[in-house]
Design a protein around this motif. Structure first.
Motif, short mmCIF file in Angstrom:
data_model
loop_
_atom_site.label_atom_id
_atom_site.label_comp_id
_atom_site.label_asym_id
_atom_site.label_seq_id
_atom_site.Cartn_x
_atom_site.Cartn_y
_atom_site.Cartn_z
N PHE A 130 -26.58 -40.71 3.74
CA PHE A 130 -25.50 -41.55 3.22
C PHE A 130 -24.78 -40.90 2.05
CE2 PHE A 130 -27.64 -45.24 5.33
CZ PHE A 130 -26.55 -45.61 6.10
N ILE A 131 -25.53 -40.27 1.15
CA ILE A 131 -24.90 -39.62 -0.01
C ILE A 131 -24.05 -38.43 0.43
CG2 ILE A 131 -25.34 -38.28 -2.10
CD1 ILE A 131 -27.67 -40.11 -2.70
N LEU A 132 -24.60 -37.59 1.32
CA LEU A 132 -23.88 -36.39 1.74
C LEU A 132 -22.66 -36.73 2.58
CD1 LEU A 132 -26.86 -33.98 2.55
CD2 LEU A 132 -25.44 -34.06 0.50
N VAL A 133 -22.74 -37.80 3.37
CA VAL A 133 -21.58 -38.22 4.16
C VAL A 133 -20.45 -38.70 3.25
CG1 VAL A 133 -20.72 -40.02 5.71
CG2 VAL A 133 -22.77 -38.75 6.31
N ASN A 134 -20.79 -39.43 2.22
CA ASN A 134 -19.78 -39.97 1.31
C ASN A 134 -19.21 -38.89 0.38
OD1 ASN A 134 -19.87 -42.68 2.20
ND2 ASN A 134 -21.76 -43.01 1.06
N VAL A 135 -20.02 -37.88 0.08
CA VAL A 135 -19.52 -36.80 -0.78
C VAL A 135 -18.51 -35.95 -0.04
CG1 VAL A 135 -20.19 -34.66 -1.95
CG2 VAL A 135 -21.55 -36.71 -2.26
N ARG A 136 -18.85 -35.58 1.22
CA ARG A 136 -17.99 -34.81 2.11
C ARG A 136 -17.75 -33.36 1.64
NH1 ARG A 136 -15.90 -37.92 6.06
NH2 ARG A 136 -15.99 -40.18 5.76
N SER A 137 -17.44 -33.15 0.39
CA SER A 137 -17.22 -31.79 -0.10
C SER A 137 -18.39 -31.38 -0.99
CB SER A 137 -15.91 -31.72 -0.90
OG SER A 137 -15.95 -32.59 -2.01
N ASN A 138 -18.61 -30.07 -1.07
CA ASN A 138 -19.71 -29.52 -1.88
C ASN A 138 -21.07 -30.12 -1.49
OD1 ASN A 138 -18.00 -27.87 -3.48
ND2 ASN A 138 -17.49 -29.62 -4.78
N THR A 139 -21.28 -30.32 -0.20
CA THR A 139 -22.54 -30.93 0.26
C THR A 139 -23.75 -30.06 -0.06
OG1 THR A 139 -22.17 -29.97 2.46
CG2 THR A 139 -21.44 -32.24 2.11
N LYS A 140 -23.57 -28.74 -0.04
CA LYS A 140 -24.70 -27.84 -0.34
C LYS A 140 -25.14 -28.00 -1.78
CE LYS A 140 -22.64 -24.51 2.83
NZ LYS A 140 -21.90 -23.24 2.91
N LEU A 141 -24.16 -28.07 -2.69
CA LEU A 141 -24.48 -28.22 -4.11
C LEU A 141 -25.14 -29.58 -4.38
CD1 LEU A 141 -24.24 -26.99 -6.94
CD2 LEU A 141 -22.00 -28.11 -7.15
N VAL A 142 -24.61 -30.63 -3.74
CA VAL A 142 -25.17 -31.97 -3.92
C VAL A 142 -26.59 -32.04 -3.36
CG1 VAL A 142 -24.92 -34.41 -3.31
CG2 VAL A 142 -22.90 -33.08 -3.93
N ALA A 143 -26.79 -31.43 -2.17
CA ALA A 143 -28.13 -31.43 -1.56
C ALA A 143 -29.13 -30.69 -2.45
CB ALA A 143 -28.07 -30.78 -0.18
N THR A 144 -28.72 -29.58 -3.03
CA THR A 144 -29.59 -28.83 -3.94
C THR A 144 -29.93 -29.66 -5.17
OG1 THR A 144 -28.61 -26.74 -3.23
CG2 THR A 144 -29.82 -26.72 -5.30
N PHE A 145 -28.91 -30.34 -5.73
CA PHE A 145 -29.14 -31.20 -6.89
C PHE A 145 -30.12 -32.32 -6.56
CE2 PHE A 145 -28.03 -35.15 -9.12
CZ PHE A 145 -28.29 -34.76 -10.43
N MET A 146 -29.98 -32.90 -5.36
CA MET A 146 -30.89 -33.98 -4.94
C MET A 146 -32.31 -33.46 -4.77
SD MET A 146 -28.40 -35.94 -2.24
CE MET A 146 -29.64 -37.10 -1.71
#
Length: 398
Positions: A130-146
């Protein structure tokens, strides 16, 4: 687990009321351990699972619906994680008799362990999707942060809050049997609810091509280690493992004495050697050009060995300071060589599940290598054998 097994042999000599409190605290401790391991296993599987371009092409061209592809990915990730979890349970099972001797309750307890794992796996999968779908951009960076966030949170819980939870559970007026039955009912309801939510919402699985390297500037060494060192320390795996060891070191330093911290890190610093698993995939595309640069198998082997010494300097230092020998370093170096070999046998670019499988295998290898610490001389024989195997692999040009 060995200490728990020893204590369990003396359990009958304890005062009945104190034994009941201890049994409930041990039950809570097992549940907390399953919780912590479930989070770490999910992060491991989720971070290493990646479809190759060929697999993505096949998935798009074969006559499967998007729901079937989505469901197969979920099931495969869950089975991969469950396999690692079962390995841990093999170690845990002998000490269950500290909680109860009733065969029925032992069975329900094992079911509860699996329910905890499956529930947390589904919860985290929903959160990530849900978070990565809503972010849409910079998913790699967000996934690493998570990943970093959840590792940090579960580390804080493992070092602090879980002991308070165990203490409070020990004071509950219910007996162990009632607690096991009640937790089974609650966990089963949670799992059913999560399955229902997942199947109804069907959150989109974010699959993106991950970078092989971080854009990390390096000193131009102009020596033997410049072949292998950048190929290892620029990979995301090295960053994750190094960050993990730093987090453990910081929390251990805060909540333990200096001596206890050193004792803990003797088993953590050698794990940096796991980062060697990325070497083969990092050099895969330009290995065929090595001969043009006069890089022979012997020279590459020396480069790999020197790089292993460099990244395992923390293990080397703690081994010399604490034990006055090289046993801890040898343990880490054997893990490093095993990881390098597994990386050659199962390169990530050649299969979607290769990195996941190799990660699972290296966990088993680490457990087996840890058994040799009882007779540390065996580690040096194993290292010689692994160096020979690695040289033969390099000679064959894998």
């Amino acid at each position: 687990m060995q200490q728990l097994s020893t204590i369990s042999n003396l359990a009958n000599t304890f005062n009945k009321s104190r034994y009941l409190i201890a049994a409930k605290q041990t039950l809570s401790s097992y549940y907390n351990l399953c919780l912590v391991l479930s989070v770490l296993i999910y992060i491991l599987v989720n971070a290493t699972f990646q479809l190759t371009r060929n697999a993505l092409h096949i998935a798009k061209t074969l006559p499967f619906s998007e729901k079937e592809i989505w469901l197969s990915q979920k099931i495969f990730k869950m089975i991969s994680g469950l396999f690692i979890f079962e390995i841990v349970l093999i170690v845990l099972i002998p000490s269950i008799k500290l909680i109860t001797h009733n065969v029925f309750y032992c069975f329900i307890l094992l079911v509860n362990f699996h329910l905890i794992f499956l529930s947390l796996f589904l919860i985290l999968d929903l959160i990530y999707d849900f978070i990565l779908v809503n972010v849409r951009s910079n998913t790699k960076l967000v996934a690493t942060f998570m990943d970093i966030l959840f590792v940090t949170l579960v580390s804080v819980y493992a070092f602090t809050a879980r002991f308070k939870v165990d203490y409070l559970v020990g004071l509950i007026k219910f007996n162990v049997g009632k607690l096991i039955r009640f937790s089974f009912f609650i966990l089963l309801c949670i799992l059913i609810m999560l399955n229902t939510i997942t199947l109804i919402l069907q959150p989109q699985e974010i699959i993106s091509k991950k970078n092989k390297f971080w854009k990390l500037p390096l000193i131009d060494f102009k020596n033997i280690i410049e072949i292998s060192l950048p190929a290892i320390i620029r990979t995301p795996n090295f960053a994750y493992i190094f960050l993990f060891t730093i987090v453990i070191f910081l929390f251990s330093s805060i909540y333990n004495s200096a001596n206890d911290t050193l004792n803990n890190m003797m088993f953590v610093f050698p794990l940096i050697g796991v980062s060697g698993i990325s070497y083969s995939d990092a050099t895969l595309k330009f290995r065929k050009h090595f001969k043009l640069y006069n890089i022979s198998e012997k020279y590459e082997l020396l480069s790999i060995l020197f790089t292993g010494v460099v990244i395992l300097i923390p293990a080397l230092v703690i081994s010399l300071i604490k034990l006055r020998n090289l046993d801890v370093f040898a343990f880490g170096f054997s893990i490093y060589l095993s990881s390098i070999i597994l990386g050659f046998l199962l390169p990530k670019s050649y299969g979607s599940v290769n990195e996941t499988i190799s990660s699972i295998i290296i966990l088993i290898v680490i457990v087996l290598l840890s058994l040799t610490l009882v007779k540390a001389e065996l580690l040096y024989i194993i290292i010689c054998f692994l160096i020979f195997i690695l040289f033969m692999i390099l000679k064959k040009g894998m």
